[in-house]
Design an enzyme around this catalytic site. Structure first.
Site, PDB file in Angstrom:
ATOM      1  N   GLY A  54     -48.790  -6.316  74.347  1.00 60.64           N
ATOM      2  CA  GLY A  54     -47.878  -5.755  73.357  1.00 60.64           C
ATOM      3  C   GLY A  54     -48.634  -5.206  72.157  1.00 60.64           C
ATOM      4  NE  ARG A 107     -47.573  -7.515  78.889  1.00 58.85           N
ATOM      5  CZ  ARG A 107     -46.963  -7.128  77.784  1.00 58.85           C
ATOM      6  NH1 ARG A 107     -46.403  -5.927  77.739  1.00 58.85           N
ATOM      7  NH2 ARG A 107     -46.896  -7.914  76.723  1.00 58.85           N
ATOM      8  CG  ASP A 135     -52.923 -16.890  74.847  1.00 57.91           C
ATOM      9  OD1 ASP A 135     -53.946 -16.883  74.138  1.00 57.91           O
ATOM     10  OD2 ASP A 135     -52.021 -17.734  74.733  1.00 57.91           O
ATOM     11  CB  THR A 173     -49.664 -11.282  69.508  1.00 59.44           C
ATOM     12  OG1 THR A 173     -48.283 -11.582  69.755  1.00 59.44           O
ATOM     13  CG2 THR A 173     -50.371 -12.564  69.119  1.00 59.44           C
ATOM     14  CG  ASP A 210     -44.448 -13.204  69.612  1.00 61.50           C
ATOM     15  OD1 ASP A 210     -43.563 -12.699  68.899  1.00 61.50           O
ATOM     16  OD2 ASP A 210     -44.484 -13.073  70.848  1.00 61.50           O
ATOM     17  CG  ASP A 252     -47.688 -16.434  70.715  1.00 61.15           C
ATOM     18  OD1 ASP A 252     -48.521 -15.533  70.462  1.00 61.15           O
ATOM     19  OD2 ASP A 252     -46.903 -16.374  71.678  1.00 61.15           O
ATOM     20  NE  ARG A 266     -39.638 -12.562  76.425  1.00 61.41           N
ATOM     21  CZ  ARG A 266     -40.038 -11.426  76.983  1.00 61.41           C
ATOM     22  NH1 ARG A 266     -40.939 -11.446  77.940  1.00 61.41           N
ATOM     23  NH2 ARG A 266     -39.545 -10.280  76.566  1.00 61.41           N
TER      24      ARG A 266
END
Length: 329
Positions: free
Chosen positions: A15, A76, A107, A129, A131, A133, A175
């Protein structure tokens, strides 16, 4: 004998995130500083398989520091997940004379980099990212920009919700992690925030908080939902059924990925890009460039992928306390 890096490649994968261009620019500029040639690989790992590249000289990265998205595009690649695909990628590295690859992403990107390193290609990872995360790094490029975009949107929504005395249910990205939702909830004073790290109790987390806010005098309410905690549309429907309100549902979606990166993301991306190239220049590879306690550090990719990041639940407690309505005596 220390390996000499003469030419490296840089790619973005997974992303997109605001600040990726700043990282690309930093890698290219830092490579020039250390006397290393730099090649941009377009469209992530698939681009490496297809030998899709562009030369990154000073002109190519001019004026991209504050641009959103990624000039190298991102994608991707299922083919790269196969042994044959990775062999093609190694072949491209040999054809282009690449001594190493800087991979910017999350990741999944780092797992790809690890597989490539096992085939003899030197790699360095940069976490990007929205997120936030990535377990090995306190901060990831793009998070601050995405938060500010969401905050700006929610502030504008509140203006119209207040004017019409309505309830707003806003779905933000996240997510598997609620970092973005919780940060935005704290920054906007949301009535409630629903995150994937905490099982949602609809009666306690939504219904009672709206009821208490209304009793205290509030006539408009904001519920923020991380996409991993449920559907904003479903939450809105349940609010209507439970309280008779007519919520307005907004799914911010990919707008959070776009726009110019904030100063924090530009600065962090620039620091990370420099450190990735410096590691190559000094003969090191196989790590992810991370922020730990405000400093830049290197963590071996295998170790980095094993690390987990836990949402600081004290922030949830703060949100619960500071968004609770004051009861008039």
């Amino acid at each position: 004998m220390e390996k000499k890096f003469k030419r490296i490649g840089v790619l973005t994968s997974g992303g997109d995130a605001p600040g990726m261009n700043a990282a690309i620019r930093s890698v290219a500029k830092s490579a020039m500083h250390f006397g290393i040639d730099c090649i941009g690989i377009r469209r992530g790992w698939q681009g490496l398989i297809n030998c899709d590249f562009v030369r990154l000289d000073g002109h190519a990265v001019t004026h991209i520091l504050g641009s959103g998205g990624t000039i190298l595009y991102t994608a991707r690649s299922e083919e790269f997940m196969t042994e044959k695909g990775r062999e093609k990628a190694v072949g491209t590295c040999k054809v282009l004379g690449l001594d190493g690859i800087v991979a910017i992403g999350g990741d999944g990107t780092f797992r790809g980099a690890l597989e490539l390193s096992r085939l003899g290609i030197a790699v360095m990872g940069i976490p990007a990212t929205i997120d936030n995360d990535i377990g090995c790094s306190n901060y990831t490029i793009g998070f601050d920009s995405a938060c500010n975009t969401a905050i700006e949107c929610i502030d504008k929504l509140r203006d119209t919700m207040q004017s019409h005395e309505r309830c707003s249910v806003v779905e933000v990205m996240g997510r598997h992690a609620g970092f973005l939702a919780l940060y935005v909830g704290l920054a906007t004073g949301a009535t409630s925030v629903l995150i994937p790290e905490r099982e949602v109790n609809f009666e306690e987390d939504v219904v009672k908080r709206i009821q208490n806010a209304r009793i205290a005098g509030s006539t408009n309410f904001t519920i923020i939902v991380a996409e991993g905690a449920g559907s904003a549309i479903d939450i809105g429907q349940r609010i209507h059924e439970a309280l008779g309100l007519d919520p307005r549902v907004t799914v911010l979606g990919h707008i959070q990925r776009g726009g110019a990166p904030t100063g924090r993301d530009r600065e962090t991306a620039t620091r990370m890009g420099y450190h990735a190239v410096k590691a190559f220049a000094e003969g090191r590879s196989g790590s992810v460039i991370c922020t730990q306690a405000g400093s830049i550090t290197e963590i071996p990719i295998e170790e980095a992928l094993e690390m987990k990041k836990h949402l600081p639940m004290i922030r949830y407690e703060i949100m619960q306390a500071t968004s609770a309505p004051g009861m008039a005596l």
